[in-house]
Design an enzyme around this catalytic site. Structure first.
Site, PDB file in Angstrom:
ATOM      1  N   TYR A 150     -43.073 -73.746  89.396  1.00  0.00           N
ATOM      2  CA  TYR A 150     -41.793 -73.049  89.385  1.00  0.00           C
ATOM      3  C   TYR A 150     -41.842 -71.876  88.407  1.00  0.00           C
ATOM      4  O   TYR A 150     -41.461 -70.741  88.741  1.00  0.00           O
ATOM      5  CB  TYR A 150     -40.703 -74.041  88.978  1.00  0.00           C
ATOM      6  N   ALA A 181     -44.512 -70.367  87.251  1.00  0.00           N
ATOM      7  CA  ALA A 181     -45.474 -69.366  87.714  1.00  0.00           C
ATOM      8  C   ALA A 181     -44.836 -68.416  88.725  1.00  0.00           C
ATOM      9  O   ALA A 181     -44.998 -67.193  88.652  1.00  0.00           O
ATOM     10  CB  ALA A 181     -46.688 -70.055  88.329  1.00  0.00           C
ATOM     11  N   LYS A 241     -41.495 -67.889  89.319  1.00  0.00           N
ATOM     12  CA  LYS A 241     -40.356 -67.144  88.786  1.00  0.00           C
ATOM     13  C   LYS A 241     -40.786 -66.071  87.788  1.00  0.00           C
ATOM     14  O   LYS A 241     -40.159 -65.007  87.697  1.00  0.00           O
ATOM     15  CB  LYS A 241     -39.355 -68.108  88.141  1.00  0.00           C
TER      16      LYS A 241
END
Length: 258
Positions: free
Chosen positions: A156, A158, A160
């Site tokens: 997540y 990585a 975002k």
């Protein structure tokens, strides 16, 4: 007069949670709204709610992890309303995974929803704006966890973090087209999706919100309607010339230590 009078606003991931709150706020401020989502039931229910309140709204079924569906959803809105003035990328996947246990399949899911979908939706929307030689605004809903986050949010974070870079890159690339692109790093927020995540991955009970709120500085989790008001401001002309900004919208102070 509303902040978004006569604007056409597309909210990706807009059928529930923060996205739905943004759709409601946009309609309240005078916009015509289209929302995308994978499941028809909540999307169509939201459209009925908005139209019953006197708004104008459209639901488009789309799996944004598929680049072609992301682009096609923009095409559908342009065909229906003639243009897209504002885009909000609010769809998000928060399923858990650490560096050591994340599978390639889970990693691809996070990249698909949290990064690839926004990329190709932005591509299609900016192409529409540039083609019409008209200005526009985009807001990407990101996360304060993109600064590092918990160990169980590795894929997540990585994805975002990539969205932060994309937000700034696209804002710089299209500043002379007068397309303003900003991001919002939201913190822990009280949504339907977060409720499901807490119960599925952390064994939380029905009172988890109250327990969590008691441990937070402001005594509550982030509220979707408050986030929505800020997003509407960023979409509107009232936010002036601001572009390429990624704003931390949270009650925990980054870098602050006790």
């Amino acid at each position: 007069m509303g902040l978004l009078d006569d604007k056409v606003v597309l909210v990706n991931g807009g059928s529930q949670g923060v996205g739905a709150a943004i759709a409601r706020a946009a309609v309240r401020e005078g916009a015509v709204v289209a929302v995308t989502g994978r499941r028809p039931e909540p999307g169509e229910a939201l459209v009925r709610e908005l139209t019953a309140a006197g708004g104008k709204a459209l639901y488009v079924q789309a799996d944004l992890s598929d680049a072609e569906q992301a682009k096609a959803s923009v095409t559908r809105v342009v065909q229906t309303y003639g243009r897209v003035d504002c885009l909000v990328n609010s769809a998000g996947l928060t399923s858990r995974g650490t560096l050591l246990d994340t599978t390639p399949e889970l990693f691809d899911q996070h990249i698909g929803i949290n990064l690839k979908g926004p990329f190709f939706a932005m591509q299609a929307v900016v192409a529409d704006m540039v083609g019409r030689e008209e200005s526009g605004t985009i807001v990407n809903i990101i996360t304060s966890s993109a600064h590092g986050g918990q160990p169980f949010l590795a894929p997540y974070v990585a994805a975002k973090a990539g969205l932060i870079g994309l937000t700034r890159n696209a804002a710089h690339a299209h500043r002379w087209d007068r397309v303003r692109i900003n991001g919002l790093n939201i913190g822990w927020t009280a949504t339907e999706g977060e409720d499901a995540t807490q119960k599925a991955f952390h064994g939380a009970g029905d009172d988890w919100r109250e327990e969590a709120a008691a441990k937070l500085p402001m005594g509550k989790l982030g509220q979707p309607d408050e986030i929505a008001d800020f997003v509407v401001f960023l979409l509107s002309d009232r936010s002036g010339v601001v572009t390429g900004s990624v704003i931390d919208w949270d009650q925990n102070v980054l870098g602050g230590l006790d």
